[in-house]
Design a protein around this motif. Structure first.
Motif, short mmCIF file in Angstrom:
data_model
loop_
_atom_site.label_atom_id
_atom_site.label_comp_id
_atom_site.label_asym_id
_atom_site.label_seq_id
_atom_site.Cartn_x
_atom_site.Cartn_y
_atom_site.Cartn_z
N GLN A 4 0.81 -1.22 0.00
CA GLN A 4 0.00 0.00 0.00
C GLN A 4 0.84 1.27 0.00
O GLN A 4 0.38 2.33 -0.41
CB GLN A 4 -0.95 0.01 1.18
N THR A 9 -2.12 3.69 -7.05
CA THR A 9 -3.51 3.51 -6.62
C THR A 9 -4.47 3.80 -7.76
O THR A 9 -4.16 4.55 -8.69
CB THR A 9 -3.83 4.43 -5.44
N HIS A 81 -1.74 -8.31 -1.31
CA HIS A 81 -2.68 -7.52 -0.52
C HIS A 81 -1.98 -6.26 -0.02
O HIS A 81 -0.74 -6.21 0.05
CB HIS A 81 -3.21 -8.35 0.64
N PRO A 82 -2.73 -5.23 0.32
CA PRO A 82 -2.12 -3.95 0.72
C PRO A 82 -1.10 -4.08 1.85
O PRO A 82 -0.10 -3.37 1.87
CB PRO A 82 -3.31 -3.10 1.18
N VAL A 103 -2.71 -5.36 -6.67
CA VAL A 103 -2.99 -5.33 -5.24
C VAL A 103 -4.50 -5.38 -5.08
O VAL A 103 -5.21 -4.56 -5.66
CB VAL A 103 -2.42 -4.05 -4.58
N ASP A 105 -8.05 -6.25 -2.40
CA ASP A 105 -8.54 -6.34 -1.03
C ASP A 105 -9.04 -7.76 -0.76
O ASP A 105 -8.93 -8.65 -1.62
CB ASP A 105 -9.61 -5.28 -0.75
#
Length: 150
Positions: A4, A9, A81-82, A103, A105
């Motif tokens: 993350q 993003t 995953h983040p 990436v 969730d």
């Protein structure tokens, strides 16, 4: 450092029904070589399409620019995953021989993308020797289906 902290993003996405032309235009507009493929209006990741997929699975096979992405995408790509750390992302890149890792969730929704370049840009988290090792493993000839790389 976590995924993350270094991911791009909200990446540009397409759907399985999008065309190769639409994906190529997104790549040009967003200066990237990999577009996440998501279900309909959701962000649930179902695949990725790369510039290499368009070249090898579309153009080289004589398919046209209107070819649906579902015919040329890499389905069910390796993801992180983040909260995954750099070592986990490196492992995915080396094992899957890919340069980019989506990436997602817990529900499989696409949140971002970590590219090999992101690892290099965050040198405080990754040593030059680690980057070199990842590049070497990803670039080994003759491993896997070259069309599956992303």
């Amino acid at each position: 450092m976590k995924a993350q902290d270094m991911m791009t993003t909200d990446p540009a996405c397409c759907t399985p029904e999008s065309t190769a032309r639409e994906a190529a235009r997104l790549m040009r507009e967003h200066d990237c070589g990999c577009i996440p493929v998501v279900e309909g209006n959701s962000r649930r990741l179902v695949g990725v399409v790369t510039d290499r997929d368009i070249a090898c699975r579309c153009v080289a096979e004589g398919k046209g620019a209107e070819t649906p992405i579902k015919e040329i995408m890499t389905k069910d790509p390796q993801c992180c995953h983040p909260e995954d750390d750099v070592a986990a992302i490196e492992q995915i890149m080396m094992q899957a021989m890919v340069r980019r890792v989506p990436v997602v969730d817990a529900k499989g929704n696409c949140l971002g993308m970590v590219a090999q370049a992101d690892l290099a840009l965050h040198t405080e988290a990754v040593s030059e020797s680690e980057i070199g090792r990842v590049v070497e493993r990803i670039s080994e000839p003759g491993r896997g289906d070259a069309g599956q790389r992303h």
